[in-house]
Design a protein around this motif. Structure first.
Motif, short mmCIF file in Angstrom:
data_model
loop_
_atom_site.label_atom_id
_atom_site.label_comp_id
_atom_site.label_asym_id
_atom_site.label_seq_id
_atom_site.Cartn_x
_atom_site.Cartn_y
_atom_site.Cartn_z
N ASP A 179 0.85 -1.19 0.00
CA ASP A 179 0.00 0.00 0.00
C ASP A 179 0.88 1.23 0.00
OD1 ASP A 179 -1.95 1.89 0.34
OD2 ASP A 179 -2.78 1.03 2.16
N GLY B 114 -0.22 4.04 0.99
CA GLY B 114 -0.78 4.91 2.02
C GLY B 114 0.13 5.05 3.22
N ALA B 115 -0.48 5.48 4.30
CA ALA B 115 0.28 5.68 5.55
C ALA B 115 0.88 4.35 6.02
CB ALA B 115 -0.66 6.23 6.62
N TYR B 116 1.99 4.45 6.73
CA TYR B 116 2.68 3.25 7.22
C TYR B 116 1.77 2.44 8.13
CZ TYR B 116 5.86 0.34 9.90
OH TYR B 116 6.47 -0.74 10.51
N GLU B 117 1.72 1.15 7.87
CA GLU B 117 0.97 0.21 8.71
C GLU B 117 1.93 -0.92 9.09
OE1 GLU B 117 -2.09 0.38 9.86
OE2 GLU B 117 -2.65 2.20 8.79
N TYR C 232 6.05 -2.14 0.07
CA TYR C 232 5.35 -2.17 -1.21
C TYR C 232 6.29 -2.89 -2.18
CZ TYR C 232 2.56 -0.85 -5.19
OH TYR C 232 1.77 -0.89 -6.30
#
Length: 54
Positions: free
Chosen positions: A15, A17-20, A26
């Motif tokens: 992703d 998006g924001a770090y999870e 990625y």
């Protein structure tokens, strides 16, 4: 002269998006395969190596 056929496989995972913590990366994988070339031995070797890391 015979024209060669090239297969291209592209896969992505992750992703932008924001770090999870559950998905920190990625990854894009690309495989290029000339259809006249056999790849069974390479696939078997890859599967063996992947089995070492579960």
């Amino acid at each position: 002269m015979k024209m060669k056929e090239l297969s291209v496989f592209i896969d992505e995972s992750g992703d932008f998006g924001a770090y999870e913590p559950h998905s920190p990366y990625y990854i894009i994988t690309m495989v290029f395969h000339v259809q006249d070339s056999l790849i069974e031995a390479a696939i078997m070797n890859l599967e063996k190596e992947l089995s070492y890391i579960n």
